[in-house]
Design an enzyme around this catalytic site. Structure first.
Site, mmCIF file in Angstrom:
data_model
loop_
_atom_site.group_PDB
_atom_site.id
_atom_site.type_symbol
_atom_site.label_atom_id
_atom_site.label_comp_id
_atom_site.label_asym_id
_atom_site.label_seq_id
_atom_site.Cartn_x
_atom_site.Cartn_y
_atom_site.Cartn_z
ATOM 1 N N CYS A 1 -16.788 -8.123 5.461
ATOM 2 C CA CYS A 1 -16.831 -8.420 6.895
ATOM 3 C C CYS A 1 -17.170 -7.121 7.618
ATOM 4 O O CYS A 1 -17.222 -6.053 6.995
ATOM 5 C CB CYS A 1 -15.490 -9.007 7.371
ATOM 6 S SG CYS A 1 -14.252 -7.767 7.789
ATOM 7 N N ARG B 1 -1.739 7.125 9.445
ATOM 8 C CA ARG B 1 -1.674 6.575 8.079
ATOM 9 C C ARG B 1 -1.893 7.656 7.024
ATOM 10 O O ARG B 1 -1.837 8.835 7.337
ATOM 11 C CB ARG B 1 -2.717 5.480 7.966
ATOM 12 C CG ARG B 1 -2.434 4.354 8.958
ATOM 13 C CD ARG B 1 -3.252 3.181 8.628
ATOM 14 N NE ARG B 1 -2.928 2.034 9.456
ATOM 15 C CZ ARG B 1 -3.487 0.855 9.273
ATOM 16 N NH1 ARG B 1 -4.376 0.677 8.317
ATOM 17 N NH2 ARG B 1 -3.153 -0.168 10.039
ATOM 18 N N ARG C 1 0.852 -1.199 0.000
ATOM 19 C CA ARG C 1 0.000 0.000 0.000
ATOM 20 C C ARG C 1 0.886 1.248 0.000
ATOM 21 O O ARG C 1 1.836 1.326 0.769
ATOM 22 C CB ARG C 1 -0.883 -0.030 1.238
ATOM 23 C CG ARG C 1 -1.963 0.999 1.278
ATOM 24 C CD ARG C 1 -2.705 0.949 2.602
ATOM 25 N NE ARG C 1 -3.684 -0.120 2.686
ATOM 26 C CZ ARG C 1 -4.283 -0.496 3.825
ATOM 27 N NH1 ARG C 1 -3.988 0.118 4.953
ATOM 28 N NH2 ARG C 1 -5.162 -1.466 3.836
ATOM 29 N N LYS D 1 -4.061 1.636 14.777
ATOM 30 C CA LYS D 1 -3.992 2.524 13.621
ATOM 31 C C LYS D 1 -4.637 3.883 13.927
ATOM 32 O O LYS D 1 -5.526 3.979 14.783
ATOM 33 C CB LYS D 1 -4.675 1.877 12.421
ATOM 34 C CG LYS D 1 -6.121 1.507 12.674
ATOM 35 C CD LYS D 1 -6.827 1.000 11.420
ATOM 36 C CE LYS D 1 -6.539 -0.424 11.068
ATOM 37 N NZ LYS D 1 -7.506 -1.019 10.121
HETATM 38 FE FE1 SRM Z 1 -9.345 -1.617 5.875
HETATM 39 C C1 SRM Z 1 -8.040 -4.225 7.560
HETATM 40 C C2 SRM Z 1 -8.458 -3.038 3.049
HETATM 41 C C3 SRM Z 1 -9.898 1.319 4.379
HETATM 42 C C4 SRM Z 1 -11.184 -0.603 8.619
HETATM 43 N N1 SRM Z 1 -8.368 -3.316 5.469
HETATM 44 C C5 SRM Z 1 -7.870 -4.239 6.345
HETATM 45 C C6 SRM Z 1 -6.989 -5.275 5.611
HETATM 46 C C7 SRM Z 1 -5.582 -4.759 5.595
HETATM 47 C C8 SRM Z 1 -7.080 -6.712 6.141
HETATM 48 C C9 SRM Z 1 -6.031 -7.114 7.143
HETATM 49 O O1 SRM Z 1 -5.909 -6.483 8.210
HETATM 50 O O2 SRM Z 1 -5.332 -8.080 6.892
HETATM 51 C C10 SRM Z 1 -7.652 -5.177 4.193
HETATM 52 C C11 SRM Z 1 -6.776 -5.591 3.024
HETATM 53 C C12 SRM Z 1 -7.648 -6.200 1.947
HETATM 54 C C13 SRM Z 1 -6.943 -6.414 0.675
HETATM 55 O O3 SRM Z 1 -6.902 -7.571 0.211
HETATM 56 O O4 SRM Z 1 -6.430 -5.465 0.096
HETATM 57 C C14 SRM Z 1 -8.169 -3.757 4.195
HETATM 58 N N2 SRM Z 1 -9.087 -0.961 4.078
HETATM 59 C C15 SRM Z 1 -8.816 -1.720 2.991
HETATM 60 C C16 SRM Z 1 -8.967 -0.928 1.714
HETATM 61 C C17 SRM Z 1 -8.014 -1.346 0.614
HETATM 62 C C18 SRM Z 1 -10.430 -1.044 1.248
HETATM 63 C C19 SRM Z 1 -10.764 -0.409 -0.085
HETATM 64 O O5 SRM Z 1 -11.729 -0.892 -0.672
HETATM 65 O O6 SRM Z 1 -10.135 0.534 -0.513
HETATM 66 C C20 SRM Z 1 -8.763 0.490 2.260
HETATM 67 C C21 SRM Z 1 -7.325 0.914 2.289
HETATM 68 C C22 SRM Z 1 -7.177 2.298 2.798
HETATM 69 C C23 SRM Z 1 -5.807 2.897 2.669
HETATM 70 O O7 SRM Z 1 -5.387 3.184 1.563
HETATM 71 O O8 SRM Z 1 -5.174 3.125 3.707
HETATM 72 C C24 SRM Z 1 -9.270 0.310 3.689
HETATM 73 N N3 SRM Z 1 -10.291 0.094 6.443
HETATM 74 C C25 SRM Z 1 -10.513 1.151 5.605
HETATM 75 C C26 SRM Z 1 -11.496 2.032 6.169
HETATM 76 C C27 SRM Z 1 -12.075 3.269 5.520
HETATM 77 C C28 SRM Z 1 -11.373 4.529 5.915
HETATM 78 O O9 SRM Z 1 -10.373 4.511 6.607
HETATM 79 O O10 SRM Z 1 -11.873 5.594 5.523
HETATM 80 C C29 SRM Z 1 -11.867 1.473 7.380
HETATM 81 C C30 SRM Z 1 -12.968 2.015 8.324
HETATM 82 C C31 SRM Z 1 -12.512 3.167 9.129
HETATM 83 C C32 SRM Z 1 -11.798 2.708 10.360
HETATM 84 O O11 SRM Z 1 -10.588 2.589 10.320
HETATM 85 O O12 SRM Z 1 -12.479 2.418 11.351
HETATM 86 C C33 SRM Z 1 -11.108 0.260 7.539
HETATM 87 N N4 SRM Z 1 -9.548 -2.275 7.850
HETATM 88 C C34 SRM Z 1 -10.413 -1.748 8.768
HETATM 89 C C35 SRM Z 1 -10.398 -2.581 9.950
HETATM 90 C C36 SRM Z 1 -11.216 -2.344 11.238
HETATM 91 C C37 SRM Z 1 -10.384 -1.607 12.222
HETATM 92 C C38 SRM Z 1 -11.061 -1.334 13.526
HETATM 93 O O13 SRM Z 1 -10.346 -0.999 14.453
HETATM 94 O O14 SRM Z 1 -12.260 -1.373 13.642
HETATM 95 C C39 SRM Z 1 -9.505 -3.640 9.688
HETATM 96 C C40 SRM Z 1 -9.134 -4.803 10.622
HETATM 97 C C41 SRM Z 1 -8.055 -4.465 11.587
HETATM 98 O O15 SRM Z 1 -7.451 -3.395 11.564
HETATM 99 O O16 SRM Z 1 -7.814 -5.319 12.425
HETATM 100 C C42 SRM Z 1 -9.003 -3.422 8.360
HETATM 101 FE FE1 SF4 Z 2 -11.837 -4.806 5.099
HETATM 102 FE FE2 SF4 Z 2 -13.306 -6.841 5.922
HETATM 103 FE FE3 SF4 Z 2 -13.367 -6.049 3.387
HETATM 104 FE FE4 SF4 Z 2 -11.238 -7.295 4.376
HETATM 105 S S1 SF4 Z 2 -13.316 -8.125 4.083
HETATM 106 S S2 SF4 Z 2 -11.219 -5.511 3.051
HETATM 107 S S3 SF4 Z 2 -11.153 -6.407 6.430
HETATM 108 S S4 SF4 Z 2 -14.077 -4.917 5.190
#
Ligand code: SRM
Ligand code: SF4
Length: 568
Positions: free
Chosen positions: A481, A146, A77, A214
């Site tokens: 999820c 981030r 990323r 994060k």
């Molecule tokens: Fe996310 C984890 C993809 C934005 C909340 N997110 C992940 C992971 C890295 C899975 C992992 O931990 O192994 C996913 C990788 C999937 C893949 O195959 O690429 C993933 N998140 C993404 C992306 C690529 C989704 C997308 O469609 O674009 C976004 C990348 C953003 C970036 O460039 O930095 C992405 N994730 C978000 C957002 C939206 C935002 O930030 O505006 C959220 C919700 C906001 C928030 O943070 O609450 C989000 N991602 C999570 C969470 C839940 C965290 C929590 O504390 O509730 C996880 C799981 C974790 O961190 O344990 C997670």
């Molecule tokens: Fe994020 Fe869950 Fe989608 Fe994985 S399946 S990219 S953790 S919302």
């Protein structure tokens, strides 16, 4: 339930950070070893450097014989404040995705680019190639601040300009110091810098343990919340006077993720804390980060985000601790600044003078060539020929920027030749929908998302058109999820993977991102999603008030009445 520091045992990740020597751990040695994956500790540390260990989940069935094992691969990323890059940087990323990744780029919901499918043996070279273009992956993931969000539309207004400047300043200021040295050593064969003995000196803002979890920051303006500022840990909402930016409302405590069967986890919108002058923004960001560092929960990672601190303390206590112990300045009350709009920035827009930008709608952020729709090649050709800069939006779309009037026709022609649809020909629901990657790359996915939403959107748009609702802007966001990566909990309709082919259905958010939705029904079979929503849409069409959006309507009706409509 308190998020106060307690004697509770720190989570294992805290131990990994503690003994990592500022994010080095054994990464360099493991990278050099002839293995296809990292150890558990390195799997955690490598995130701080912008990459995740994944496996090809589609390949699981074929590989479940003894001794075969998982098909490991890495996701990378970028760290790209405000989502902006030069033409040469975009072209280099396109080359890299072809050479080392799966031949696609993915624009993320946080204005970044992800590469999927990179093998561990190619990881170092891939990250080195990214850095050679003067892009980076540092702090794109991990327990640090981030990628910082800010609208990438180069419209000629002073508010956006200042937002972008401060977005870059905050991103720079919150980049780990010692972590940066480690990054250079590991990935770029940088000089081996002996880490200073004083942790405070080594990592002045974060300290040796970095943050409890994060941390996400965004800059927005009330008339265009395209970055979804209320979903961020820290938000700066611009206040303007006659078009001139004068300050910011400081918002803290937004986040989307939650965990099934853990009711103490939930989505939460950021709260208004105070008002700051532009020259206080960097100090205010540092103060919020330090407060989180000291008071966040380091024992339960499911409840470690700053949103839980805000929810547990309440905004009054948060203000008190923040003002007294961290910002060290009397707090000024936030200004009245409701969100009044959101723009996808699609199609042609004047930047002023002879320059234009063109917004391309990218389905679920995936840039690929498939059949007649050769988006990857089309974007590449435009950027190569026109030498335009590129901006990724937080809605997973892309803006081709700084295009002279004389080149507009060239852009239109190249995109048309590659089957890229003009935004005005797309349905509202398609333009406003988003899905996270989910299966096959995300290890946390329970259900399909990116591979399922396009079919659902096609059916949706047919139904909406037949119902005479084709012109209604409707945000439909899907995730595999409950973690909420495509922000499903503040859209009109949220569809969240619950168990294989069953989803939880949410309704009632606002396209402008300042209201949470409510859970309408759990465990809805995928083939029931549209039939149930259709019934509600029919009532919406008949009973809505003038100008009332779908989310507003179902909020006014209330959950019980909506459930009665679908016969539940
Ligand atoms: Fe996310 C984890 C993809 C934005 C909340 N997110 C992940 C992971 C890295 C899975 C992992 O931990 O192994 C996913 C990788 C999937 C893949 O195959 O690429 C993933 N998140 C993404 C992306 C690529 C989704 C997308 O469609 O674009 C976004 C990348 C953003 C970036 O460039 O930095 C992405 N994730 C978000 C957002 C939206 C935002 O930030 O505006 C959220 C919700 C906001 C928030 O943070 O609450 C989000 N991602 C999570 C969470 C839940 C965290 C929590 O504390 O509730 C996880 C799981 C974790 O961190 O344990 C997670
Ligand atoms: Fe994020 Fe869950 Fe989608 Fe994985 S399946 S990219 S953790 S919302």
């Amino acid at each position: 339930m308190s998020a106060e520091p307690t004697a509770a045992k720190p989570s294992p990740v805290e131990g990994i950070k503690d003994t990592s020597n500022y994010l080095r751990g054994t990464l360099a040695a493991e990278l050099a070893a002839d293995t296809d994956h990292f150890t558990e500790a390195s799997k955690q540390l490598v995130k701080f450097h912008g990459t995740y260990q994944q496996e090809d989940r589609d390949a699981r069935k074929k590989r479940d014989k003894p001794g075969v094992g998982k098909a490991y691969m890495m996701m990378i990323r970028l760290r790209m404040p405000g989502g902006v890059m030069t033409a040469d940087q975009y072209l280099a990323m396109d080359d890299i995705c072809g050479e080392y990744a799966n031949g696609t780029l993915r624009f993320t919901t946080r204005q970044s680019i992800q590469l999927h499918g990179v093998l561990k043996k190619d990881l170092k070279q891939t990250i080195a190639d990214i850095n050679a273009t003067l892009l980076s992956t540092i702090s794109a993931c991990g327990d640090v601040n981030r990628n910082v969000l800010s609208c990438p539309a180069p419209l000629p207004d002073d508010v956006r300009k200042l937002n972008n400047e401060l977005c870059n300043q905050v991103a720079d200021h919150l980049t780990p110091h010692a972590g940066k040295r480690a990054y250079h050593e590991i990935w770029l064969n940088g000089e081996s810098v002996t880490p200073p003995s004083e942790p405070e000196v080594a990592e002045p803002i974060y300290g040796k343990l970095y943050l409890p979890r994060k941390f996400k920051t965004a800059f927005a303006q009330p008339d265009d919340n395209c970055v979804d500022v209320y979903a961020n840990c820290l938000g700066f909402l611009a206040i303007a006077d006659k078009g001139k930016p004068v300050g910011y409302n400081l918002l803290v405590g937004g986040g989307m993720g939650m965990t099934n069967s853990k009711p103490e986890t939930f989505p939460h919108l950021a709260k208004e804390v105070c008002y700051v002058e532009p020259d206080q923004v960097v100090a205010a960001a540092e103060a919020v980060v330090k407060l989180f560092r000291d008071h966040g929960n380091r024992s339960d990672r499911k409840r470690a985000r700053i949103k839980y601190l805000m929810a547990d303390w309440g905004v009054e206590k948060f203000r008190e601790v923040f003002g007294r112990d961290y910002f060290n300045t009397p707090l000024v009350a936030p200004k009245h600044a409701p969100i009044t709009g959101i723009d996808l920035h699609l199609g042609w827009h004047s930047q002023g003078g002879d320059k234009w930008f063109y917004g391309v709608s990218v389905e679920n952020g995936r840039v690929k060539d498939e059949g007649d729709m050769r988006l990857r090649t089309g974007l590449r050709e435009v950027v190569k020929q026109v030498k335009c800069s590129v901006g990724v939006t937080a809605q997973q779309d892309v803006l081709l920027r700084d295009i002279p009037t004389s080149q507009k026709a060239t852009v239109d022609r190249i995109l048309a030749e590659h089957g890229v649809a003009k935004p005005e020909t797309l349905s509202q629901v398609q333009k406003w929908s988003m899905a996270c990657p989910a299966i096959p790359t995300c290890p946390l996915a329970i259900s399909e998302s990116e591979r399922f939403l396009p079919t659902l959107v096609d059916e949706f748009e047919t139904e909406l058109a037949e119902m005479g609702l084709g012109d209604t802007a409707l945000s439909v966001r899907m995730t595999g999820c409950p973690n909420g990566c495509a922000r499903p909990y503040n859209s009109d309709v949220g569809i969240v993977g619950r168990s294989g082919d069953k989803y939880t259905l949410y309704v009632g958010g606002r396209i402008e991102g300042d209201r949470l939705s409510y859970e309408l029904q759990d465990l809805v079979p995928k083939d029931q999603l549209l039939p149930r929503l259709k019934k509600v849409l029919a009532v919406y069409k008949a009973d809505r008030q003038a100008g009332e959006g779908f989310g507003d309507f179902v909020t006014r009706l209330g959950k019980d009445a909506v459930l009665a409509v679908i016969g539940a």
